[in-house]
Write a protein that holds these residues in place. Sequence first.
Motif, PDB file in Angstrom:
ATOM      1  N   SER A 129       0.827  -1.229   0.045  1.00 38.47           N
ATOM      2  CA  SER A 129       0.050   0.169  -0.098  1.00 38.47           C
ATOM      3  C   SER A 129       0.731   1.189  -0.016  1.00 38.47           C
ATOM      4  CB  SER A 129      -1.046  -0.082   1.340  1.00 38.47           C
ATOM      5  OG  SER A 129      -1.655   1.127   1.175  1.00 38.47           O
ATOM      6  N   SER A 130       0.635   2.256  -0.990  1.00 35.49           N
ATOM      7  CA  SER A 130       1.167   3.365  -0.993  1.00 35.49           C
ATOM      8  C   SER A 130       0.102   4.454  -1.110  1.00 35.49           C
ATOM      9  CB  SER A 130       2.184   3.584  -2.209  1.00 35.49           C
ATOM     10  OG  SER A 130       3.281   2.679  -2.070  1.00 35.49           O
ATOM     11  N   THR A 131       0.443   5.768  -0.916  1.00 37.59           N
ATOM     12  CA  THR A 131      -0.429   6.893  -0.633  1.00 37.59           C
ATOM     13  C   THR A 131      -0.073   8.024  -1.411  1.00 37.59           C
ATOM     14  OG1 THR A 131      -1.471   6.388   1.472  1.00 37.59           O
ATOM     15  CG2 THR A 131      -2.005   8.411   0.632  1.00 37.59           C
ATOM     16  N   ILE A 132      -0.778   8.530  -2.536  1.00 36.08           N
ATOM     17  CA  ILE A 132      -0.526   9.896  -3.133  1.00 36.08           C
ATOM     18  C   ILE A 132      -1.561  10.824  -2.773  1.00 36.08           C
ATOM     19  CG2 ILE A 132      -0.093  10.864  -5.251  1.00 36.08           C
ATOM     20  CD1 ILE A 132       0.204   8.216  -6.773  1.00 36.08           C
ATOM     21  N   GLU A 133      -1.065  11.870  -2.171  1.00 38.20           N
ATOM     22  CA  GLU A 133      -1.901  12.983  -1.828  1.00 38.20           C
ATOM     23  C   GLU A 133      -1.804  14.155  -2.687  1.00 38.20           C
ATOM     24  OE1 GLU A 133      -1.886  14.064   2.153  1.00 38.20           O
ATOM     25  OE2 GLU A 133      -1.869  12.157   2.839  1.00 38.20           O
ATOM     26  N   THR A 134      -2.600  14.642  -3.326  1.00 39.54           N
ATOM     27  CA  THR A 134      -2.905  15.820  -4.140  1.00 39.54           C
ATOM     28  C   THR A 134      -3.608  17.085  -3.848  1.00 39.54           C
ATOM     29  OG1 THR A 134      -4.514  15.280  -6.033  1.00 39.54           O
ATOM     30  CG2 THR A 134      -2.213  14.307  -6.109  1.00 39.54           C
ATOM     31  N   LYS A 135      -3.562  18.084  -4.401  1.00 39.02           N
ATOM     32  CA  LYS A 135      -4.318  19.100  -4.073  1.00 39.02           C
ATOM     33  C   LYS A 135      -5.794  18.884  -4.265  1.00 39.02           C
ATOM     34  CE  LYS A 135      -0.852  22.648  -4.838  1.00 39.02           C
ATOM     35  NZ  LYS A 135       0.047  21.599  -5.131  1.00 39.02           N
ATOM     36  N   LEU A 136      -6.248  18.027  -5.113  1.00 41.60           N
ATOM     37  CA  LEU A 136      -7.689  17.797  -5.469  1.00 41.60           C
ATOM     38  C   LEU A 136      -7.932  16.291  -5.110  1.00 41.60           C
ATOM     39  CD1 LEU A 136      -7.763  19.636  -8.822  1.00 41.60           C
ATOM     40  CD2 LEU A 136      -8.321  20.138  -6.564  1.00 41.60           C
ATOM     41  N   TRP A 137      -7.286  15.272  -4.960  1.00 42.87           N
ATOM     42  CA  TRP A 137      -7.562  14.082  -4.402  1.00 42.87           C
ATOM     43  C   TRP A 137      -6.486  13.492  -3.858  1.00 42.87           C
ATOM     44  CZ3 TRP A 137      -4.015  10.987  -6.740  1.00 42.87           C
ATOM     45  CH2 TRP A 137      -3.390  11.278  -7.988  1.00 42.87           C
ATOM     46  N   THR A 138      -6.710  12.346  -3.066  1.00 46.16           N
ATOM     47  CA  THR A 138      -5.780  11.556  -2.465  1.00 46.16           C
ATOM     48  C   THR A 138      -6.231  10.038  -3.017  1.00 46.16           C
ATOM     49  OG1 THR A 138      -5.947  12.646  -0.364  1.00 46.16           O
ATOM     50  CG2 THR A 138      -5.195  10.449  -0.230  1.00 46.16           C
ATOM     51  N   LEU A 139      -5.015   9.029  -3.213  1.00 46.81           N
ATOM     52  CA  LEU A 139      -5.094   7.655  -3.611  1.00 46.81           C
ATOM     53  C   LEU A 139      -4.225   6.897  -2.812  1.00 46.81           C
ATOM     54  CD1 LEU A 139      -6.215   5.908  -5.980  1.00 46.81           C
ATOM     55  CD2 LEU A 139      -4.137   6.314  -7.065  1.00 46.81           C
ATOM     56  N   ASN A 140      -4.940   5.940  -2.070  1.00 50.71           N
ATOM     57  CA  ASN A 140      -4.219   4.754  -1.519  1.00 50.71           C
ATOM     58  C   ASN A 140      -4.315   3.375  -2.468  1.00 50.71           C
ATOM     59  OD1 ASN A 140      -3.939   6.142   1.088  1.00 50.71           O
ATOM     60  ND2 ASN A 140      -6.133   5.777   1.403  1.00 50.71           N
ATOM     61  N   TYR A 141      -3.134   3.024  -3.031  1.00 56.84           N
ATOM     62  CA  TYR A 141      -2.988   2.051  -3.688  1.00 56.84           C
ATOM     63  C   TYR A 141      -1.933   1.078  -3.687  1.00 56.84           C
ATOM     64  CZ  TYR A 141       1.147   4.118  -6.005  1.00 56.84           C
ATOM     65  OH  TYR A 141       2.316   4.431  -6.494  1.00 56.84           O
ATOM     66  N   ASP A 142      -2.111  -0.047  -4.381  1.00 59.55           N
ATOM     67  CA  ASP A 142      -1.056  -1.248  -4.202  1.00 59.55           C
ATOM     68  C   ASP A 142       0.140  -0.919  -5.344  1.00 59.55           C
ATOM     69  OD1 ASP A 142       0.276  -3.424  -3.818  1.00 59.55           O
ATOM     70  OD2 ASP A 142      -0.960  -4.769  -4.265  1.00 59.55           O
ATOM     71  N   SER A 143       1.361  -0.606  -4.646  1.00 61.43           N
ATOM     72  CA  SER A 143       2.338   0.107  -5.696  1.00 61.43           C
ATOM     73  C   SER A 143       3.037  -1.339  -5.968  1.00 61.43           C
ATOM     74  CB  SER A 143       3.340   0.777  -4.799  1.00 61.43           C
ATOM     75  OG  SER A 143       3.749   0.208  -3.634  1.00 61.43           O
ATOM     76  N   SER A 144       2.819  -2.732  -5.440  1.00 60.82           N
ATOM     77  CA  SER A 144       3.450  -3.785  -6.190  1.00 60.82           C
ATOM     78  C   SER A 144       2.751  -4.295  -7.374  1.00 60.82           C
ATOM     79  CB  SER A 144       3.205  -4.716  -4.935  1.00 60.82           C
ATOM     80  OG  SER A 144       1.860  -5.221  -4.912  1.00 60.82           O
ATOM     81  N   VAL A 145       1.257  -3.444  -7.606  1.00 62.11           N
ATOM     82  CA  VAL A 145       0.741  -3.898  -8.755  1.00 62.11           C
ATOM     83  C   VAL A 145       0.806  -2.842  -9.775  1.00 62.11           C
ATOM     84  CG1 VAL A 145      -1.797  -4.381  -9.822  1.00 62.11           C
ATOM     85  CG2 VAL A 145      -1.011  -5.228  -7.324  1.00 62.11           C
ATOM     86  N   TRP A 146       0.501  -1.321  -9.317  1.00 62.15           N
ATOM     87  CA  TRP A 146       0.358  -0.144 -10.239  1.00 62.15           C
ATOM     88  C   TRP A 146       1.670   0.540 -10.228  1.00 62.15           C
ATOM     89  CZ3 TRP A 146      -4.106   0.178 -13.052  1.00 62.15           C
ATOM     90  CH2 TRP A 146      -5.343  -0.594 -12.617  1.00 62.15           C
ATOM     91  N   THR A 147       2.249   0.929 -11.628  1.00 62.35           N
ATOM     92  CA  THR A 147       3.417   1.832 -11.648  1.00 62.35           C
ATOM     93  C   THR A 147       2.820   3.142 -12.564  1.00 62.35           C
ATOM     94  OG1 THR A 147       3.960   0.703 -13.621  1.00 62.35           O
ATOM     95  CG2 THR A 147       4.690  -0.371 -11.577  1.00 62.35           C
ATOM     96  N   TYR A 148       3.668   4.057 -12.259  1.00 63.11           N
ATOM     97  CA  TYR A 148       3.205   5.363 -13.018  1.00 63.11           C
ATOM     98  C   TYR A 148       4.915   6.033 -13.378  1.00 63.11           C
ATOM     99  CZ  TYR A 148       3.477   8.062  -8.715  1.00 63.11           C
ATOM    100  OH  TYR A 148       3.995   8.619  -7.556  1.00 63.11           O
ATOM    101  N   ALA A 149       4.898   6.565 -14.450  1.00 63.00           N
ATOM    102  CA  ALA A 149       6.077   7.304 -14.613  1.00 63.00           C
ATOM    103  C   ALA A 149       5.948   8.556 -14.205  1.00 63.00           C
ATOM    104  CB  ALA A 149       6.386   7.493 -16.210  1.00 63.00           C
ATOM    105  N   GLU A 150       7.149   9.552 -13.982  1.00 62.86           N
ATOM    106  CA  GLU A 150       7.093  10.774 -13.553  1.00 62.86           C
ATOM    107  C   GLU A 150       6.256  11.502 -14.498  1.00 62.86           C
ATOM    108  OE1 GLU A 150      10.388  14.256 -12.093  1.00 62.86           O
ATOM    109  OE2 GLU A 150      11.026  12.220 -12.639  1.00 62.86           O
TER     110      GLU A 150
END
Length: 486
Positions: free
Chosen positions: A47-68
């Motif tokens: 589990s990882s968390t990304i917090e932005t100004k408009l949304w927050t996402l808790n997701y499984d970083s062992s499954v999902w990836t993203y580029a910068e």
Amino acid sequence: MKKILALLMATAMILSLAACGDDKEVNSKNESKVTSSKDASGVAEGSSTIETKLWTLNYDSSVWTYAEDDFEDGEEQSKIILTIPDPEDEESYIINAEIRVSIDDPYTFRGYLNSYGFDQYEYKVNNAYEFTKVGGVDCLMQEGNYWGDPCIRYFNRVEGAGATVFIEIIGDKEDARINELLSGLTINLTDTGNVDGPWYWDGTPFSTEDKETLVGTHKLNTKWIAADESIITSETFKHNVDVVGDKVYMLNDGVLNQYSYDGKKLTFDKKIELEDEYDYIQATEDGSIWLSAHINPLISLKDGVQTASYDGTKYVTMDPSGKWGISWFTGSECEKITISDGALTSAALPLEGVDSISYIFIDDKYIYACGSAADDSGHKVFVYDKDGKLQKTLADADGEGLGSITFVTSTSNGFIGFDGNMRTVVLWNKDGAYIGEADDADLFGTSYPWFCASAKMKDGSIFTIMTEEREDKSADEVIAFCLSGF
């Protein structure tokens, strides 16, 4: 599965396709919540968390990836594109998911309601659609495809926050990891009291006064032709028109409509049902109208009834006689088609001077090819006799390229053309020398229209249609004018 290399090229298209929309927080009538499957602690493995100004996402970083480059967090937009890579091909993905929340105006969203199959009035006034809650926001759901892959979209407009929520997932919608991802999303919007502008039924339709404009020594006169009901569109370019007597036939995004025209007003008569969608329409001297498209048969109709159908053509421009025409696409290698005794024959008709073609027109004197010059001197109009021999080239004041001519014909004093890109009407003399031009504001009282199509009428005047955004931004309209005096 799409390649990640292709995804990089497609990301910009995803941004333009994105739609979200409602001018209010919608009360769902039959809400289905997205659920997740987590372990007993409530936290997924990795589990990882990304917090932005408009949304927050808790997701499984062992499954999902993203580029910068696929992550953005700003005051007016926060977005991310996550993928589940294909373990058998590092350049492919199994699922691609975009999450985007934007503080923006509502107008693009309203157009995409139509694109995704939702009626604006039914959505806003009748609350006719069901919603799925995603990230705490009631969203419309649309299942479609993206470049052939299955795709599911969740989107809506949160009016009080002035925000659009858009989520697009490419891949197998039954994959449980999609629900797990969405269940970790929380959209954080603040109600600022924003009130969106009017919808098309509450907006102010276009109107203007008659105009008179001098180009050289020629006095151009324009008369706005009102329609009994505003012709609303979400498509800027795909409109075509021609006139037969007191009837106007208009193609709007592939749909053929018939109007009565008394010289002052358009009155809707009926929609003419077609088996296929068409791009171009043209009237001939016998009162027939001809419709063509790149992949569909060339057909003719008279009094709304189909009278002929011919396979094997591309776009077709007919001679006013109705006995022959030119089949064309984008290259200079065209075909002259001849119709006799119910049969169509064709022969090569190469056109000198032009490289890639955007439009072909034929009037009672000439053939016109509008397109890029073979010598790389820009967009011009190449004028040929009826045998296809080059006679003149029409260009700008410096002999260079024009913008994009969407209609051209001969006049008693020379030639007239409508330049869609430059929003100008251009005049040339009989030798093809440039006389001058007038812009859309002076001629039509418009602000930034697209000149879609025009038709030369029996009295020599020109009936023309264009798309224009209303001043209050409530809609884009197809508007009509009659131009004379040249």
